[in-house]
Design a protein around this motif. Structure first.
Motif, mmCIF file in Angstrom:
data_model
loop_
_atom_site.group_PDB
_atom_site.id
_atom_site.type_symbol
_atom_site.label_atom_id
_atom_site.label_comp_id
_atom_site.label_asym_id
_atom_site.label_seq_id
_atom_site.Cartn_x
_atom_site.Cartn_y
_atom_site.Cartn_z
ATOM 1 N N VAL A 189 0.872 -1.176 0.000
ATOM 2 C CA VAL A 189 0.000 0.000 0.000
ATOM 3 C C VAL A 189 0.907 1.224 0.000
ATOM 4 C CG1 VAL A 189 -1.799 1.269 1.248
ATOM 5 C CG2 VAL A 189 -1.769 -1.246 1.289
ATOM 6 N N ASP A 190 0.748 2.078 -0.995
ATOM 7 C CA ASP A 190 1.573 3.285 -1.114
ATOM 8 C C ASP A 190 0.674 4.515 -1.025
ATOM 9 O OD1 ASP A 190 3.355 5.296 -1.660
ATOM 10 O OD2 ASP A 190 4.303 4.258 -3.345
ATOM 11 N N PRO A 191 0.538 5.107 0.187
ATOM 12 C CA PRO A 191 -0.375 6.235 0.376
ATOM 13 C C PRO A 191 0.248 7.608 0.104
ATOM 14 C CG PRO A 191 0.394 5.457 2.487
ATOM 15 C CD PRO A 191 1.030 4.586 1.440
ATOM 16 N N ARG A 192 1.417 7.646 -0.534
ATOM 17 C CA ARG A 192 2.004 8.948 -0.851
ATOM 18 C C ARG A 192 1.106 9.678 -1.845
ATOM 19 N NH1 ARG A 192 7.746 7.250 -2.783
ATOM 20 N NH2 ARG A 192 6.452 5.645 -3.694
ATOM 21 N N LYS A 193 1.023 10.997 -1.701
ATOM 22 C CA LYS A 193 0.115 11.824 -2.519
ATOM 23 C C LYS A 193 0.256 11.551 -4.013
ATOM 24 C CE LYS A 193 -2.424 15.173 -0.567
ATOM 25 N NZ LYS A 193 -3.814 14.902 -0.433
ATOM 26 N N ASP A 194 1.489 11.383 -4.488
ATOM 27 C CA ASP A 194 1.705 11.197 -5.927
ATOM 28 C C ASP A 194 1.502 9.757 -6.386
ATOM 29 O OD1 ASP A 194 3.982 10.455 -4.478
ATOM 30 O OD2 ASP A 194 5.316 10.855 -6.173
ATOM 31 N N LYS A 195 1.255 8.819 -5.459
ATOM 32 C CA LYS A 195 1.084 7.411 -5.821
ATOM 33 C C LYS A 195 -0.349 6.943 -5.578
ATOM 34 C CE LYS A 195 5.392 6.837 -6.873
ATOM 35 N NZ LYS A 195 5.791 6.813 -8.231
ATOM 36 N N ARG A 196 -0.728 6.798 -4.288
ATOM 37 C CA ARG A 196 -2.058 6.323 -3.900
ATOM 38 C C ARG A 196 -2.412 5.010 -4.601
ATOM 39 N NH1 ARG A 196 -5.833 9.648 -1.663
ATOM 40 N NH2 ARG A 196 -7.373 8.980 -3.173
ATOM 41 N N THR A 197 -1.551 4.005 -4.388
ATOM 42 C CA THR A 197 -1.725 2.723 -5.059
ATOM 43 C C THR A 197 -1.700 1.562 -4.071
ATOM 44 O OG1 THR A 197 0.655 2.475 -5.425
ATOM 45 C CG2 THR A 197 -0.623 3.517 -7.196
ATOM 46 N N VAL A 198 -2.265 0.458 -4.497
ATOM 47 C CA VAL A 198 -2.174 -0.821 -3.810
ATOM 48 C C VAL A 198 -1.742 -1.820 -4.872
ATOM 49 C CG1 VAL A 198 -3.414 -2.610 -2.531
ATOM 50 C CG2 VAL A 198 -4.045 -0.202 -2.225
ATOM 51 N N THR A 199 -0.646 -2.532 -4.630
ATOM 52 C CA THR A 199 -0.139 -3.497 -5.605
ATOM 53 C C THR A 199 -0.124 -4.876 -4.976
ATOM 54 O OG1 THR A 199 1.261 -1.775 -6.561
ATOM 55 C CG2 THR A 199 1.752 -4.048 -7.181
ATOM 56 N N VAL A 200 -0.718 -5.840 -5.673
ATOM 57 C CA VAL A 200 -0.774 -7.219 -5.197
ATOM 58 C C VAL A 200 0.230 -8.045 -5.990
ATOM 59 C CG1 VAL A 200 -2.220 -9.268 -4.893
ATOM 60 C CG2 VAL A 200 -3.207 -6.977 -4.580
ATOM 61 N N HIS A 201 1.161 -8.653 -5.276
ATOM 62 C CA HIS A 201 2.157 -9.548 -5.877
ATOM 63 C C HIS A 201 1.767 -10.969 -5.503
ATOM 64 C CE1 HIS A 201 4.834 -6.116 -6.674
ATOM 65 N NE2 HIS A 201 4.418 -5.668 -5.511
#
Length: 167
Positions: free
Chosen positions: A112-124
């Motif tokens: 989970v990347d909650p940085r303003k410029d990212k806001r992503t969740v990546t499932v590996h």
């Protein structure tokens, strides 16, 4: 215990996984505590064979493998690990875990990347051996607001918050 700034986000993930995980898995009750960790074998460039300990933001284990008194969990019992990007766990740390977790037998690794410029969740997922070694073979990116599928769990990310702009 030192409080981490992303602990509320880890709590949300824990509650969301509990609500949607059914009877087959639950987050370890100490997943966001500094003493909760799992051990597993790792090997690789610069690491050498041995045992490695990790302290994830969240780990999910099967109900029958849960021991509320344990401080260490066998990595082979871990069904999913969730890590939240933060200043103190740089992307280098996340990349190292991307290498180590498949070797430790972790089938799902969610970042989970909650940085303003990212806001992503990546499932590996889908760890398997190939010409480049044992790696996760599938990577599915999601944006905050999406419904995230991670194995048998579904996470509603619509209420996730990003870090403040001055972070």
């Amino acid at each position: 215990m030192r409080q981490r700034k992303h602990t509320p986000l880890s709590g949300w993930i824990r509650r969301s996984a509990q609500q949607r995980g059914g009877d087959h898995g639950r987050p370890h009750p100490r997943a966001d505590a500094p003493t909760a960790r799992f051990r597993g074998a790792t090997r690789g460039a610069g690491r050498g064979p041995g045992r490695s300990a990790k302290v994830p933001d969240l780990m999910v284990i099967a109900e029958e493998d849960a021991d509320d008194t344990a401080k260490v969990v066998n990595s082979r019992d871990v069904l999913m690990v969730v890590e939240v990007v933060f200043r103190t766990n740089s992307l280098t740390d996340i990349r190292d875990k991307l290498h180590d977790y498949p070797e430790m037998g972790i089938p799902l690794y969610v970042v989970v990347d909650p940085r303003k410029d990212k806001r992503t969740v990546t499932v590996h997922s889908d760890p398997s051996r190939g010409p480049d070694g044992l790696r996760y073979r599938k990577e599915v990116p999601y944006a905050f607001g999406d419904t995230v599928t991670a194995g048998r769990w579904t996470l509603d990310t619509s209420s996730l918050k990003s870090y403040p702009a001055d972070w």
